[in-house]
Design a protein around this motif. Structure first.
Motif: not given
Length: 66
Positions: A21-22, A32-33, A35, A24-26
């Motif tokens: 999930l990190s 990103r998807w 994540g 997605v942010v970084w």
């Protein structure tokens, strides 16, 4: 729904889910998807129940004594 995910397995799932999930942010915008896949191990770790383990008949948590 009986718990079928044990202690170490649960911790590893939660850590792996948060790591994914990190992304997605970084992470890189093109990745990103991917994540969001981290939702699955995070949810199974928090709920202590894995549908795939149920289908395969696997249990990593100790059996309860009656």
């Amino acid at each position: 729904m009986m718990a079928n995910v044990g202690g170490l397995d649960r911790v590893l799932r939660i850590v792996a889910g948060l790591a994914l999930l990190s992304v997605v942010v970084w992470g890189d915008p093109s990745w990103r998807w991917y994540g969001l896949i981290g939702i699955v191990p995070l949810a199974t770790g928090l709920l202590r129940w894995c549908p795939a383990y149920t289908l395969l008949g696997v249990r990593t948590c100790p059996m309860r004594q009656r």
